[in-house]
Design a protein around this motif. Structure first.
Motif, PDB file in Angstrom:
ATOM      1  N   ILE A   1      -7.686  -2.585   2.449  1.00 49.02           N
ATOM      2  CA  ILE A   1      -7.028  -3.077   3.606  1.00 49.02           C
ATOM      3  C   ILE A   1      -8.065  -3.785   4.350  1.00 49.02           C
ATOM      4  O   ILE A   1      -8.971  -3.086   4.925  1.00 49.02           O
ATOM      5  CB  ILE A   1      -6.087  -2.233   4.263  1.00 49.02           C
TER       6      ILE A   1
ATOM      7  N   GLU B   1      -5.020  -8.156   5.140  1.00 53.39           N
ATOM      8  CA  GLU B   1      -5.284  -8.606   3.651  1.00 53.39           C
ATOM      9  C   GLU B   1      -5.418  -7.359   2.802  1.00 53.39           C
ATOM     10  O   GLU B   1      -5.988  -6.366   3.016  1.00 53.39           O
ATOM     11  CB  GLU B   1      -6.721  -9.236   3.680  1.00 53.39           C
ATOM     12  N   LEU B   2      -4.255  -7.344   1.754  1.00 47.78           N
ATOM     13  CA  LEU B   2      -4.272  -6.287   0.894  1.00 47.78           C
ATOM     14  C   LEU B   2      -4.947  -6.697  -0.296  1.00 47.78           C
ATOM     15  O   LEU B   2      -4.449  -7.622  -1.016  1.00 47.78           O
ATOM     16  CB  LEU B   2      -2.844  -6.198   0.841  1.00 47.78           C
TER      17      LEU B   2
END
Length: 270
Positions: free
Chosen positions: A153, A176-177
């Motif tokens: 993450i 943002e994964l």
């Protein structure tokens, strides 16, 4: 000794008080240092009786000088926290420097009165520093997923959107994964919707309502996912989805808050 002191009369040279002795044979005597006060309202430093230095109190700043001082202090604070990745990269020394710089602005700006300046809260504010992020978790001082290598993450921009008419108070977090190779990372925006109320001249309470997660970038066509607040019977008694903080400095482009767990946050209008 008392009779010797009584032979001295006060005099002033160049607006600095001294003691002039009537008897010339007494002028070269040395006396213990003490604090003397003249008839004017001023602070007097400790010195010998034949050399007393008067220190004028700091002059009160006019509006223009105060504004210039605060502007310089804001530049100092922003320079101090820049490069700290919103606090995620802050060391203990960085935390202390940021706290000291914030206190200078708080002192110069004076107490905040939201009952008179509520309109200054209106708008979309960008978080540039949080002392709680130094814990390396997305929850800051509260439990949350860790950043770094444990979970894929990445924290992006963080905003607060405040509407003083509807009492809406939204925390907006860009994330943002990570995804398995060769898939690209998934970009999402999580909006934590709250309502707010004033609980004091500078104190604010927020009450959580729901969380909305929306994909962005290449997956922006996916409908948002809404995660409503759990019923009271199912929610932990220690976390009712609310929080409290004090607004310690506020103007048209910078806001400083201190949270209920000692968290220092710095925002700029965006």
């Amino acid at each position: 000794m008392a009779s010797l002191i009584q032979t001295a009369i006060p005099c002033y040279y160049s607006d600095v008080p001294c003691l002039h002795f009537k008897n010339p044979s007494l002028r070269n005597l040395e006396f213990p240092k003490r604090v003397l006060f003249n008839t004017k309202k001023r602070s007097v430093c400790k010195s010998s009786l034949d050399e007393v230095v008067a220190v004028e109190p700091p002059p009160k700043l006019d509006d223009k000088s105060k504004a210039e001082l605060i502007d310089s202090l804001k530049i100092k604070l922003l320079s101090t926290v820049s490069g700290l990745n919103k606090g995620l990269a802050a060391s203990e020394n960085d935390l202390q420097k940021a706290d000291a710089a914030a206190k200078e602005i708080e002192e110069a700006g004076g107490p905040v009165d939201l009952s008179a300046d509520l309109d200054k809260l209106q708008g979309r504010w960008k978080l540039i520093y949080s002392s709680a992020f130094s814990s390396r978790t997305l929850g800051g001082s509260r439990p949350g997923p860790p950043t770094g290598r444990l979970l894929p993450i990445t924290l992006g921009q963080v905003f607060q959107r405040i509407d003083i008419l509807s009492k809406d108070f939204d925390n907006i977090v860009e994330l943002e994964l990570g995804a398995p190779w060769p898939l690209p990372p998934v970009e999402v925006t999580a909006t934590l919707a709250h309502k707010f109320e004033l609980t004091g001249s500078s104190s604010v309470k927020i009450i959580f309502e729901k969380t909305t997660v929306k994909t962005t970038g290449n997956l922006s066509q996916i409908p948002p996912l809404e995660i409503p607040q759990l019923p009271d019977a199912l929610r932990p008694s220690t976390n009712r989805g609310s929080g409290d903080f004090d607004v310690t400095y506020l103007d048209s482009d910078v806001r400083i808050t201190r949270g209920d767990r000692g968290e220092l946050r710095v925002f700029v209008i965006s």
